[in-house]
Design an enzyme around this catalytic site. Sequence first.
Site, PDB file in Angstrom:
ATOM      1  N   ILE A  99       0.820  -1.215   0.000  1.00  0.00           N
ATOM      2  CA  ILE A  99       0.000   0.000   0.000  1.00  0.00           C
ATOM      3  C   ILE A  99       0.857   1.270   0.000  1.00  0.00           C
ATOM      4  CG2 ILE A  99      -0.277   0.406   2.503  1.00  0.00           C
ATOM      5  CD1 ILE A  99      -3.345   0.478   1.942  1.00  0.00           C
ATOM      6  N   ASN A 107      11.562  -8.669   6.916  1.00  0.00           N
ATOM      7  CA  ASN A 107      11.914  -8.027   8.176  1.00  0.00           C
ATOM      8  C   ASN A 107      11.403  -8.892   9.323  1.00  0.00           C
ATOM      9  OD1 ASN A 107      12.893  -5.741   6.763  1.00  0.00           O
ATOM     10  ND2 ASN A 107      10.794  -5.012   6.540  1.00  0.00           N
ATOM     11  N   GLU A 115       6.752  -4.503  11.003  1.00  0.00           N
ATOM     12  CA  GLU A 115       5.554  -3.778  11.455  1.00  0.00           C
ATOM     13  C   GLU A 115       4.355  -4.713  11.583  1.00  0.00           C
ATOM     14  OE1 GLU A 115       4.790  -0.597   8.718  1.00  0.00           O
ATOM     15  OE2 GLU A 115       6.818   0.222   9.004  1.00  0.00           O
ATOM     16  N   VAL A 116       4.189  -5.577  10.597  1.00  0.00           N
ATOM     17  CA  VAL A 116       3.005  -6.450  10.576  1.00  0.00           C
ATOM     18  C   VAL A 116       3.425  -7.859  11.018  1.00  0.00           C
ATOM     19  CG1 VAL A 116       1.149  -7.404   9.159  1.00  0.00           C
ATOM     20  CG2 VAL A 116       2.005  -5.095   8.687  1.00  0.00           C
ATOM     21  N   HIS A 160       5.959 -12.209   5.988  1.00  0.00           N
ATOM     22  CA  HIS A 160       5.825 -11.736   4.603  1.00  0.00           C
ATOM     23  C   HIS A 160       7.183 -11.461   4.000  1.00  0.00           C
ATOM     24  CE1 HIS A 160       5.584  -8.262   7.328  1.00  0.00           C
ATOM     25  NE2 HIS A 160       6.191  -7.549   6.394  1.00  0.00           N
ATOM     26  N   HIS A 167       8.975  -9.058   1.048  1.00  0.00           N
ATOM     27  CA  HIS A 167       8.853  -7.914   0.152  1.00  0.00           C
ATOM     28  C   HIS A 167       9.604  -8.255  -1.141  1.00  0.00           C
ATOM     29  CE1 HIS A 167       7.788  -4.790   3.317  1.00  0.00           C
ATOM     30  NE2 HIS A 167       8.284  -5.737   4.090  1.00  0.00           N
TER      31      HIS A 167
END
Length: 112
Positions: free
Chosen positions: A33, A90, A98-99, A103, A105
């Site tokens: 996003i 990360n 952060e999340v 995941h 990237h």
Amino acid sequence: MYDNNNIFAKIVRKEIPCDKIHEDDRVLFFKDINPKAKIHVLGIPKANVINFDDFIDKCSPEDVVHFFKSVSKVIDNLDIRESGYRIISNTGENGNQEVPHFHIHILGGQKI
Ligand code: AMP
């Protein structure tokens, strides 16, 4: 402990929309996003895993291979294999995650 209310869990459950690139029963890829490059896609397994370590610990070897083969397929679909790309995951506080849903990237489309 895995937080069922993290934003990617909500995306997997279709409670929040995403700009989907690729999906099957085990994985989902969608556009970030807040892109940090011309191409910035996130790839997640649908399993409830917090980070890379949790993913490797809890998921089967078949699911781990399927996820990374899907990353490779998406890299082909994005047509960035030849031009190059960066893949990042990360983890934890020092990794600035952060999340709290594992995941990857995928960044490309320009010099990173
Ligand atoms: P990380 O620091 O590795 O946890 O990165 C989380 C990434 O998720 C950031 O690049 C955010 O821009 C991205 N992000 C957060 N919410 C959404 C969303 N609803 N749809 C797509 N990407 C998101």
